[in-house]
Motif scaffolding. Structure first.
Motif, short mmCIF file in Angstrom:
data_model
loop_
_atom_site.label_atom_id
_atom_site.label_comp_id
_atom_site.label_asym_id
_atom_site.label_seq_id
_atom_site.Cartn_x
_atom_site.Cartn_y
_atom_site.Cartn_z
N PHE A 158 2.76 1.89 8.24
CA PHE A 158 3.02 2.42 6.80
C PHE A 158 3.52 3.68 6.79
N ALA A 159 3.30 4.41 7.85
CA ALA A 159 4.21 5.94 7.78
C ALA A 159 5.76 5.56 7.56
N ALA A 160 6.25 4.47 8.16
CA ALA A 160 7.71 4.22 8.04
C ALA A 160 7.85 3.59 6.86
N ALA A 161 6.97 3.07 6.21
CA ALA A 161 7.39 2.30 4.70
C ALA A 161 7.40 3.54 3.69
N LEU A 162 6.59 4.82 4.14
CA LEU A 162 6.82 5.74 3.26
C LEU A 162 8.04 6.38 3.24
N LEU A 163 8.41 6.67 4.63
CA LEU A 163 9.60 7.40 4.99
C LEU A 163 10.88 6.88 4.32
N LEU A 164 10.64 5.18 4.64
CA LEU A 164 11.82 4.49 4.32
C LEU A 164 11.38 3.32 3.31
N PRO A 165 11.09 3.59 1.92
CA PRO A 165 10.71 2.73 1.25
C PRO A 165 11.57 1.46 0.99
N GLU A 166 10.51 0.17 0.80
CA GLU A 166 10.99 -1.04 1.27
C GLU A 166 12.28 -1.30 0.08
N LYS A 167 12.06 -1.03 -0.99
CA LYS A 167 13.25 -1.30 -2.02
C LYS A 167 14.34 -0.69 -1.81
N ALA A 168 14.42 0.83 -1.74
CA ALA A 168 15.63 1.69 -1.36
C ALA A 168 16.16 1.19 -0.12
N THR A 169 15.23 0.93 0.92
CA THR A 169 15.97 0.62 2.24
C THR A 169 16.54 -0.78 2.28
N GLU B 276 0.85 -1.30 0.04
CA GLU B 276 0.11 -0.21 0.07
C GLU B 276 0.97 1.49 0.00
N ALA B 277 2.14 1.34 0.82
CA ALA B 277 2.95 2.41 0.95
C ALA B 277 3.56 2.35 -0.51
N GLN B 278 3.91 1.54 -1.29
CA GLN B 278 4.55 1.74 -2.56
C GLN B 278 3.56 2.32 -3.65
N LYS B 279 2.07 1.79 -3.39
CA LYS B 279 1.26 2.37 -4.46
C LYS B 279 1.01 3.82 -4.26
N VAL B 280 1.14 4.34 -3.05
CA VAL B 280 1.07 5.76 -2.72
C VAL B 280 2.22 6.47 -3.36
N LEU B 281 3.43 6.01 -3.12
CA LEU B 281 4.70 6.65 -3.62
C LEU B 281 4.65 6.57 -5.30
N ASP B 282 4.23 5.47 -5.82
CA ASP B 282 4.06 5.21 -7.06
C ASP B 282 3.21 6.58 -7.75
N SER B 283 2.08 6.86 -6.95
CA SER B 283 0.93 7.63 -7.48
C SER B 283 1.42 9.22 -7.59
N VAL B 284 2.57 9.38 -6.72
CA VAL B 284 2.95 10.88 -6.78
C VAL B 284 4.42 11.04 -7.54
N GLY B 285 4.75 9.83 -8.03
CA GLY B 285 6.26 9.84 -8.73
C GLY B 285 7.19 9.88 -7.91
N HIS B 286 7.23 9.39 -6.76
CA HIS B 286 8.37 9.77 -5.90
C HIS B 286 9.22 8.20 -5.85
N THR B 287 10.45 8.60 -6.30
CA THR B 287 11.31 7.19 -6.53
C THR B 287 12.31 7.14 -5.72
N SER B 288 12.86 8.37 -5.21
CA SER B 288 14.29 8.11 -4.32
C SER B 288 14.71 9.39 -3.45
N GLY B 289 15.35 9.37 -2.65
CA GLY B 289 15.47 10.51 -1.66
C GLY B 289 14.50 10.44 -0.52
N PRO B 290 14.83 11.65 0.38
CA PRO B 290 14.03 11.50 1.78
C PRO B 290 12.76 12.16 1.38
#
Length: 482
Positions: free
Chosen positions: A262-273, A164-178
């Protein structure tokens, strides 16, 4: 008797029914044993509910006692005395009776029925009084213990929240960085919410979501123990994860864990972390402070996130502690076999941690800005831990991550020479004062304890414990009219 019946066989009731039927026919154990082809000692085990008879033995017993197997397995006790014996036997085999440390009463024909009545009544009254405590912090401790057991079983990894966190990140185009405040605002807008920072947020809340007008209210104050990004992401988490009003304290706690994750998975995305941790493991340089700096989060958030991913992706079992400077555990998690102190419900929170553990020793370290690393020999094995202290509104806390000795090779700080030994839960380890001090001061000290009123209070009522609903509704009404 089919397989389902065998699985649910009540051996205590069965045993009492066999005894009642045997005595009604005037048979001794030897008589019945001869009739069914077994010895008296084996029948005694069956009658006392300590052995489950096989199907062939059940058929033989039914024939010898002139009853059907269905009658032998009847749910209703054959007499009031048998009912009391069954109830007392079940009670003595239960966890409540075991926790009392009392010797078991031998339940035989010579035990007067009025004594049976008294013992069963006492047990029922004790259970009733304990159940009354369900509306107190006892419920919170029990629910928290059950939740922690579930987290341990899953290695604190929840792929459904990661997705669910990854879906949200994809929806706004966030790929890397804090994750910046700007990107988080984009996430809120994408989900259909507007953000409103106010100076009159209800004192019992960190955020308030107006689902009618799609608004999220946050405080304008900069004085907070919580990362404002996490507070907003947790509020959004309730919406994304489709939470309903909790119906129990356990469900309330479960929702808190879910939104924190969920909040932590957005702040520190699984793939990058995970990629970051795998590089650190390959270099044998895993360090919580590096995770903190790379993703611009707090040390506590970085440590929590490490527990989410360490076992699932790195094969490293671990434990986490948040301990107050008084030595009391505020938060804890483990899947590496470390033995935390616990009460009779299995709850860890509120228990004193051993003073020789890293989470206590770190408070006396002169350098409060660097990580403190230590090996601790315990009855459960040797653990390496890294810890640091942080100050919050309730005082100073230590935050520590630990692993079993065989996994320390992946961590920076493994070369520490700091070492201690803990014998806890042996009370002579650190809870019982040394003999010399005790002989000098026992009977001559009268400390005035710093009692916390919340220890005496009942668990706050309502679907959201501790929240003043009148205050929240009044706040929403006032702001909806602006």
């Amino acid at each position: 008797m089919g397989p389902d019946a065998e699985r649910t066989l009540d051996v205590i009731s069965l045993g009492r029914r066999v005894r009642h039927l045997r005595k009604a026919k005037g048979m001794t154990l030897d008589d019945l044993g001869a009739a069914v082809g077994t010895v008296a000692s084996q029948l005694s085990l069956i009658e006392n509910g300590k052995r489950e008879p096989k199907l062939g033995m059940m058929q033989s017993l039914a024939a010898a006692l002139d009853v059907s197997i269905d009658s032998l397995l009847g749910s209703e006790p054959p007499s009031r005395r048998a009912a009391l014996e069954i109830e007392l036997e079940r009670a003595q085999r239960g966890p409540l009776y075991a926790s009392l440390g009392l010797p078991k009463v031998r339940i035989g024909s010579r035990l007067p029925i009025d004594v049976l009545e008294s013992l069963v009544g006492l047990q029922a009254e004790l259970e009733r009084r304990l159940n009354e405590q369900v509306a107190t912090p006892e419920e919170a401790r029990r629910a928290n213990g059950e939740l922690r057991a579930m987290m341990r079983e899953r290695n604190n990894y929840f792929p459904e929240y990661e997705a669910e966190a990854q879906k949200v990140l994809d929806s706004v185009g966030h790929t890397s960085g804090p994750l910046s405040q700007h990107v988080i605002a984009d996430i809120a807008a994408h989900l259909g919410f507007s953000l409103h920072h106010v100076n009159d947020l209800p004192h019992s809340t960190r955020s308030v979501t107006d689902l009618k007008n799609r608004r999220i209210y946050l405080t304008q104050s900069q004085r907070s123990d919580h990362d404002p990004r996490s507070v907003l992401l947790q509020a959004l988490g309730h919406y994304v994860l489709q939470h309903q009003t909790p119906s129990s304290y356990g469900e309330f706690l479960g929702q808190r864990v879910a939104t924190n994750y969920f909040a932590a998975a957005l702040l520190l995305p699984e793939k990058a972390t995970v990629e970051f941790l795998q590089r650190a493991k390959a270099a044998k340089e895993i360090a919580v402070e590096d995770i903190r700096d790379a993703f611009a989060v707090s040390y506590e958030t970085a440590a929590h996130r490490f527990t989410n991913l360490a076992t699932e992706h790195l094969g490293i079992p671990t434990h986490f502690q948040k301990v107050h400077e008084s030595g009391i555990v505020y938060k804890a998690y483990e899947n590496d076999g470390v033995t935390f102190p616990a009460d009779h419900t299995g709850a860890i929170e509120g228990q004193p941690i051993c003073r020789y553990w890293t989470s206590r020793e770190v408070f006396s370290v002169p350098d409060q800005f660097s990580a403190f690393n230590q090996y601790t020999d315990t009855p459960a094995g040797t653990y390496w831990c890294t810890a640091r202290t942080e100050r919050g509104s309730a005082g100073k806390f230590s935050l520590s991550i630990g692993v079993p000795y065989q996994h320390v090779k992946w961590f920076r700080g493994r070369d520490t020479t700091e070492r201690s030994k803990s014998r806890c839960p042996d009370p002579d380890c650190c809870r019982t004062p040394p003999g010399e001090l005790a002989s000098e001061w026992s009977g001559f000290a009268w400390p005035s304890a710093r009692a916390h009123s919340h220890l005496l209070a009942a668990l706050p009522p309502g679907a959201f414990p501790g929240v003043d609903e009148t205050e929240v509704y009044s706040f929403l009404q006032a702001h909806s009219e602006q």
